[in-house]
Write a protein that holds these residues in place. Sequence first.
Motif, PDB file in Angstrom:
ATOM      1  N   LEU A 147       0.816  -1.212   0.000  1.00  0.00           N
ATOM      2  CA  LEU A 147       0.000   0.000   0.000  1.00  0.00           C
ATOM      3  C   LEU A 147       0.853   1.266   0.000  1.00  0.00           C
ATOM      4  CD1 LEU A 147      -2.829  -1.035   2.490  1.00  0.00           C
ATOM      5  CD2 LEU A 147      -3.117  -0.499   0.072  1.00  0.00           C
ATOM      6  N   GLN A 148       2.029   1.203   0.607  1.00  0.00           N
ATOM      7  CA  GLN A 148       2.891   2.389   0.652  1.00  0.00           C
ATOM      8  C   GLN A 148       3.242   2.875  -0.742  1.00  0.00           C
ATOM      9  OE1 GLN A 148       3.683   4.229   3.255  1.00  0.00           O
ATOM     10  NE2 GLN A 148       2.599   2.862   4.654  1.00  0.00           N
ATOM     11  N   GLY A 149       3.358   1.955  -1.683  1.00  0.00           N
ATOM     12  CA  GLY A 149       3.675   2.334  -3.054  1.00  0.00           C
ATOM     13  C   GLY A 149       2.531   3.013  -3.787  1.00  0.00           C
ATOM     14  N   HIS A 150       1.358   3.034  -3.170  1.00  0.00           N
ATOM     15  CA  HIS A 150       0.183   3.652  -3.784  1.00  0.00           C
ATOM     16  C   HIS A 150      -0.382   4.775  -2.911  1.00  0.00           C
ATOM     17  CE1 HIS A 150      -0.167   0.375  -6.797  1.00  0.00           C
ATOM     18  NE2 HIS A 150       0.328  -0.366  -5.820  1.00  0.00           N
ATOM     19  N   ARG A 151       0.450   5.314  -2.025  1.00  0.00           N
ATOM     20  CA  ARG A 151      -0.029   6.292  -1.049  1.00  0.00           C
ATOM     21  C   ARG A 151      -0.662   7.509  -1.710  1.00  0.00           C
ATOM     22  NH1 ARG A 151       0.372   7.685   4.222  1.00  0.00           N
ATOM     23  NH2 ARG A 151       1.641   5.846   4.692  1.00  0.00           N
ATOM     24  N   SER A 152       0.015   8.093  -2.673  1.00  0.00           N
ATOM     25  CA  SER A 152      -0.507   9.330  -3.259  1.00  0.00           C
ATOM     26  C   SER A 152      -1.839   9.100  -3.953  1.00  0.00           C
ATOM     27  CB  SER A 152       0.507   9.919  -4.243  1.00  0.00           C
ATOM     28  OG  SER A 152       0.771   9.009  -5.310  1.00  0.00           O
ATOM     29  N   GLU A 153      -1.992   7.971  -4.608  1.00  0.00           N
ATOM     30  CA  GLU A 153      -3.247   7.665  -5.290  1.00  0.00           C
ATOM     31  C   GLU A 153      -4.383   7.462  -4.284  1.00  0.00           C
ATOM     32  OE1 GLU A 153      -5.093   4.281  -8.326  1.00  0.00           O
ATOM     33  OE2 GLU A 153      -3.009   4.164  -7.653  1.00  0.00           O
ATOM     34  N   ILE A 154      -4.089   6.736  -3.202  1.00  0.00           N
ATOM     35  CA  ILE A 154      -5.109   6.476  -2.188  1.00  0.00           C
ATOM     36  C   ILE A 154      -5.510   7.768  -1.488  1.00  0.00           C
ATOM     37  CG2 ILE A 154      -5.535   5.340   0.029  1.00  0.00           C
ATOM     38  CD1 ILE A 154      -3.709   3.044  -1.020  1.00  0.00           C
ATOM     39  N   GLU A 155      -4.528   8.569  -1.106  1.00  0.00           N
ATOM     40  CA  GLU A 155      -4.799   9.791  -0.349  1.00  0.00           C
ATOM     41  C   GLU A 155      -5.347  10.917  -1.218  1.00  0.00           C
ATOM     42  OE1 GLU A 155      -1.132  10.586   1.712  1.00  0.00           O
ATOM     43  OE2 GLU A 155      -1.752   9.375   3.447  1.00  0.00           O
ATOM     44  N   SER A 156      -5.430  10.699  -2.527  1.00  0.00           N
ATOM     45  CA  SER A 156      -6.029  11.710  -3.397  1.00  0.00           C
ATOM     46  C   SER A 156      -7.535  11.813  -3.198  1.00  0.00           C
ATOM     47  CB  SER A 156      -5.729  11.389  -4.872  1.00  0.00           C
ATOM     48  OG  SER A 156      -6.433  10.229  -5.302  1.00  0.00           O
ATOM     49  N   ILE A 157      -8.137  10.790  -2.585  1.00  0.00           N
ATOM     50  CA  ILE A 157      -9.565  10.808  -2.299  1.00  0.00           C
ATOM     51  C   ILE A 157      -9.795  11.585  -1.001  1.00  0.00           C
ATOM     52  CG2 ILE A 157     -11.552   9.391  -1.645  1.00  0.00           C
ATOM     53  CD1 ILE A 157     -10.883   9.305  -4.619  1.00  0.00           C
ATOM     54  N   MET A 216       0.585   1.518   9.267  1.00  0.00           N
ATOM     55  CA  MET A 216      -0.626   0.878   8.739  1.00  0.00           C
ATOM     56  C   MET A 216      -1.704   1.903   8.390  1.00  0.00           C
ATOM     57  SD  MET A 216       0.217  -2.336   8.983  1.00  0.00           S
ATOM     58  CE  MET A 216       1.123  -3.567   9.948  1.00  0.00           C
ATOM     59  N   ASP A 217      -1.343   3.177   8.287  1.00  0.00           N
ATOM     60  CA  ASP A 217      -2.336   4.236   8.203  1.00  0.00           C
ATOM     61  C   ASP A 217      -3.109   4.280   6.883  1.00  0.00           C
ATOM     62  OD1 ASP A 217       0.339   4.957   7.396  1.00  0.00           O
ATOM     63  OD2 ASP A 217      -0.386   6.972   7.018  1.00  0.00           O
ATOM     64  N   LEU A 218      -2.712   3.503   5.889  1.00  0.00           N
ATOM     65  CA  LEU A 218      -3.466   3.455   4.634  1.00  0.00           C
ATOM     66  C   LEU A 218      -4.552   2.381   4.657  1.00  0.00           C
ATOM     67  CD1 LEU A 218      -0.631   3.952   1.992  1.00  0.00           C
ATOM     68  CD2 LEU A 218      -2.319   5.625   2.785  1.00  0.00           C
ATOM     69  N   VAL A 219      -4.546   1.539   5.694  1.00  0.00           N
ATOM     70  CA  VAL A 219      -5.556   0.484   5.802  1.00  0.00           C
ATOM     71  C   VAL A 219      -6.901   1.096   6.157  1.00  0.00           C
ATOM     72  CG1 VAL A 219      -6.225  -1.615   7.027  1.00  0.00           C
ATOM     73  CG2 VAL A 219      -3.828  -1.213   6.409  1.00  0.00           C
ATOM     74  N   TYR A 220      -7.894   0.736   5.384  1.00  0.00           N
ATOM     75  CA  TYR A 220      -9.278   1.231   5.386  1.00  0.00           C
ATOM     76  C   TYR A 220      -9.404   2.570   4.670  1.00  0.00           C
ATOM     77  CZ  TYR A 220      -9.984  -2.670   8.531  1.00  0.00           C
ATOM     78  OH  TYR A 220      -9.985  -3.926   9.099  1.00  0.00           O
ATOM     79  N   TYR A 221      -8.350   3.406   4.684  1.00  0.00           N
ATOM     80  CA  TYR A 221      -8.345   4.518   3.730  1.00  0.00           C
ATOM     81  C   TYR A 221      -8.411   3.933   2.319  1.00  0.00           C
ATOM     82  CZ  TYR A 221      -7.381   9.438   2.494  1.00  0.00           C
ATOM     83  OH  TYR A 221      -7.484  10.734   2.056  1.00  0.00           O
ATOM     84  N   ASN A 222      -7.681   2.818   2.133  1.00  0.00           N
ATOM     85  CA  ASN A 222      -7.672   2.176   0.816  1.00  0.00           C
ATOM     86  C   ASN A 222      -9.059   1.664   0.430  1.00  0.00           C
ATOM     87  OD1 ASN A 222      -7.533   0.108   2.823  1.00  0.00           O
ATOM     88  ND2 ASN A 222      -6.679  -1.331   1.354  1.00  0.00           N
ATOM     89  N   VAL A 223      -9.820   1.186   1.409  1.00  0.00           N
ATOM     90  CA  VAL A 223     -11.173   0.696   1.130  1.00  0.00           C
ATOM     91  C   VAL A 223     -12.067   1.853   0.702  1.00  0.00           C
ATOM     92  CG1 VAL A 223     -13.215  -0.427   2.102  1.00  0.00           C
ATOM     93  CG2 VAL A 223     -10.925  -1.246   2.711  1.00  0.00           C
TER      94      VAL A 223
END
Length: 339
Positions: free
Chosen positions: A27-37, A90-97
């Motif tokens: 998930l760390q490799g996709h942080r910017s894409e996930i956090e763009s929402i 682990m801060d991208l977990v559930y943000y990713n969902v």
Amino acid sequence: MDVVASLNETLIPVVLPPTTEAFAKLLQGHRSEIESIPRKTFRYGEAERNNLDVYYPSVVDAVSSGAIPVLFFAYGGGFVRGTRQFPPPMDLVYYNVGAFFAKRGYEPPTSPQPRSRPDHPVYSILTVIPDYRLVPDVKFPEPVEDLRDALTWFLANPTAVSAAAPPALSPTLSSSLVSPSIFFMGHSAGGNYLTSLYLLPSVLPLGSSAREATRGIIPQGGAFRFDIDRPMTAPGVLEQLYGSSEQALALQPLSLLEGADAALVESWPESFFMISELDPPPLIEASDLFVKTLENKLGKSVKYEVMKGHNHISPHWALGTGQGEEWAEHVAEWIKSKV
């Protein structure tokens, strides 16, 4: 998904550490894409854990008219752990969902415009993830009441939710949230509480606005039946939650379903049940039995799919990594078909 395939194990305590570690790194490799929402936190009640996060669809994919589909998600955690926002790393977990489903836009079926048109109106799935209270600080059905209260708060506060959206999205979102189409997904302990919510008219009354607004539910790997002699939870958790072993068996979702009267069965929302291919056998057996019992009650088949290649932990941790996302695409398409 290579780590999941290599484990050759289904026991949750065994697969939990390597699965979460592997997907947290991906998930760390996709942080910017996930956090763009965009994400906004709201309080829905007085308890410390009565908070929910709303994940807003992008401006480009915003609904221009009609009722927007809203997906609630209740995570799992063995009744004793879990949070909508994990601390780093682990801060991208559930943000990713939230981000995954907020990006799933689709064509309104009545639109006269071709999808290729840049001005074509597209629906997206606004996503809501609430926290709920945990054992030992809660007694059943209080966590179920938390889910109800989160849903009720959301339905009662369209102005607050739309006002916190990105400026370009807020005007159209305000009208779309007046009568949203609610879908509710719950995993593991969250699946237990989700099914309990719609099986307890004392918590969610028949004819209530929240029940009437619900277009569908997606229980996944739920704890629908308990084995007191061989519990899958930590020792004493079920007794703490329900008050006694006897009460746990009487109030488990399968027992509530078996005792449901005709009016309650008639109120049951459309369902899409899911189970991981590598879930522990007791969970698979309980899920199979619950779905079979529900089908007998309803007198019709119920949609039920296996999340291929996944263990109990991996489905939601995988979203946003580009791996193991097929199950969620199926959920998004099912939601599309029900709006």
